[in-house]
Design a protein around this motif. Structure first.
Motif, short mmCIF file in Angstrom:
data_model
loop_
_atom_site.label_atom_id
_atom_site.label_comp_id
_atom_site.label_asym_id
_atom_site.label_seq_id
_atom_site.Cartn_x
_atom_site.Cartn_y
_atom_site.Cartn_z
N GLN A 194 -12.78 6.87 3.07
CA GLN A 194 -13.57 7.53 4.11
C GLN A 194 -12.77 7.82 5.38
O GLN A 194 -12.93 8.87 5.98
CB GLN A 194 -14.78 6.67 4.47
N ASP A 195 -11.95 6.87 5.80
CA ASP A 195 -11.28 6.97 7.09
C ASP A 195 -10.19 8.04 7.07
O ASP A 195 -9.34 8.05 6.19
CB ASP A 195 -10.67 5.61 7.47
N LYS A 196 -10.23 8.92 8.04
CA LYS A 196 -9.23 9.98 8.13
C LYS A 196 -8.31 9.78 9.35
O LYS A 196 -7.54 10.66 9.69
CB LYS A 196 -9.92 11.34 8.21
N THR A 197 -8.43 8.61 9.99
CA THR A 197 -7.62 8.37 11.18
C THR A 197 -6.85 7.06 11.05
O THR A 197 -6.22 6.81 10.05
CB THR A 197 -8.49 8.38 12.46
N TYR A 198 -6.93 6.23 12.07
CA TYR A 198 -6.10 5.04 12.19
C TYR A 198 -6.34 3.97 11.13
O TYR A 198 -5.47 3.16 10.87
CB TYR A 198 -6.31 4.40 13.56
N GLY A 199 -7.52 3.94 10.56
CA GLY A 199 -7.88 2.82 9.69
C GLY A 199 -7.65 3.02 8.20
O GLY A 199 -8.00 2.16 7.41
N TRP A 200 -7.05 4.14 7.81
CA TRP A 200 -6.96 4.43 6.37
C TRP A 200 -6.14 3.40 5.60
O TRP A 200 -6.47 3.07 4.46
CB TRP A 200 -6.45 5.85 6.12
N THR A 201 -5.08 2.86 6.21
CA THR A 201 -4.25 1.91 5.47
C THR A 201 -5.02 0.63 5.18
O THR A 201 -5.04 0.15 4.05
CB THR A 201 -2.96 1.57 6.24
N VAL A 202 -5.68 0.10 6.20
CA VAL A 202 -6.44 -1.14 6.01
C VAL A 202 -7.65 -0.89 5.13
O VAL A 202 -8.02 -1.74 4.31
CB VAL A 202 -6.80 -1.80 7.35
N GLU A 203 -8.29 0.28 5.24
CA GLU A 203 -9.42 0.59 4.36
C GLU A 203 -8.98 0.56 2.90
O GLU A 203 -9.66 -0.04 2.05
CB GLU A 203 -10.00 1.97 4.69
N MET A 204 -7.86 1.18 2.60
CA MET A 204 -7.36 1.20 1.23
C MET A 204 -7.09 -0.21 0.72
O MET A 204 -7.47 -0.58 -0.39
CB MET A 204 -6.10 2.05 1.13
N GLN A 205 -6.45 -1.00 1.54
CA GLN A 205 -6.09 -2.36 1.13
C GLN A 205 -7.34 -3.23 0.96
O GLN A 205 -7.45 -3.98 -0.01
CB GLN A 205 -5.09 -2.96 2.10
N LEU A 206 -8.30 -3.13 1.88
CA LEU A 206 -9.53 -3.92 1.77
C LEU A 206 -10.33 -3.53 0.54
O LEU A 206 -10.83 -4.40 -0.20
CB LEU A 206 -10.39 -3.74 3.02
#
Length: 158
Positions: free
Chosen positions: A97-109
Motif C-alpha cells: 500500500q505505501d508509496k512513500t517512506y514506509g514501503w520498506t518496513v511495510e514489505m518486511q512486516l
C-alpha cells in the motif's frame, strides 16, 4: 497494446540515487535461486558503507525500527535497506500500500506476518547523488520516522 504473457520470477528494488551497487544484484538474488528464500534484504553493512553515506538519524531510525521488529515479531532484520529482491508471486501476496517512506518496513512486516522465508546479505553502500527528500531534510526524516513507526505499531496491535 501487447499483453504480457509471462510474469517475472523475481523483482529487485534499488534506489536510483547511485547509493547502491547494481553489480551486487547477483548477491541479492542468489538466496532466492539457490536456497528458495522468498525475500532477500541487502543489508548496508557498516564495514561496507562509505563514510557519510548514512546520516545519524538514518542509522538510529534503522536500528530502532529493526529492534522493534525483533521485539514485537522475533524478526532477524538488521536493516530496512532499499536494495532487495522478492519472488514476484510473494510480492503480489503482500498487497503493498505505501508509496512513500514506509514501503520498506511495510514489505518486511507483511513478509513476517505471512511467514515468508527471508535472509539478509551484506551489501556496499555509498553516498547518494543529490539531496535526499527523506534523510536530507528534518521534515523528511521526521515524516519517515513517523511512517515507519506507525507501520510497526499498526502490525504490533493488529
Amino acid at each position: 497494446v501487447a499483453s504480457q504473457k509471462t510474469t517475472p520470477e523475481i523483482i529487485v528494488f534499488l534506489d536510483g540515487d547511485y547509493s547502491d551497487y547494481p553489480e551486487e544484484l547477483t548477491k541479492i538474488i542468489e538466496p532466492i535461486i539457490n536456497q528458495d528464500m522468498d525475500m532477500v534484504i541487502g543489508a548496508r553493512d557498516k564495514k561496507l558503507r562509505e563514510s557519510g553515506s548514512m546520516t545519524v538519524p538514518q542509522i538510529f531510525g534503522n536500528w530502532l525500527a529493526t529492534s522493534l521488529m525483533k521485539l514485537f515479531f522475533g524478526a532477524k532484520f538488521t536493516d530496512l535497506g532499499p536494495f532487495r529482491a522478492i519472488k514476484y508471486k510473494k510480492l503480489l501476496e503482500l498487497n503493498m500500500q505505501d508509496k512513500t517512506y514506509g514501503w520498506t518496513v511495510e514489505m518486511q512486516l507483511k513478509a513476517i506476518k505471512k511467514r515468508f522465508s527471508y535472509t539478509e546479505v551484506p551489501v556496499r553502500y555509498k553516498k547518494r547523488i543529490g539531496v535526499s527528500k527523506v534523510s536530507g531534510t528534518i521534515k523528511g526524516a521526521i515524516f519517515a520516522g513517523v511512517k515507519i513507526l506507525s507501520w510497526i505499531f499498526k502490525y504490533s496491535f493488529a
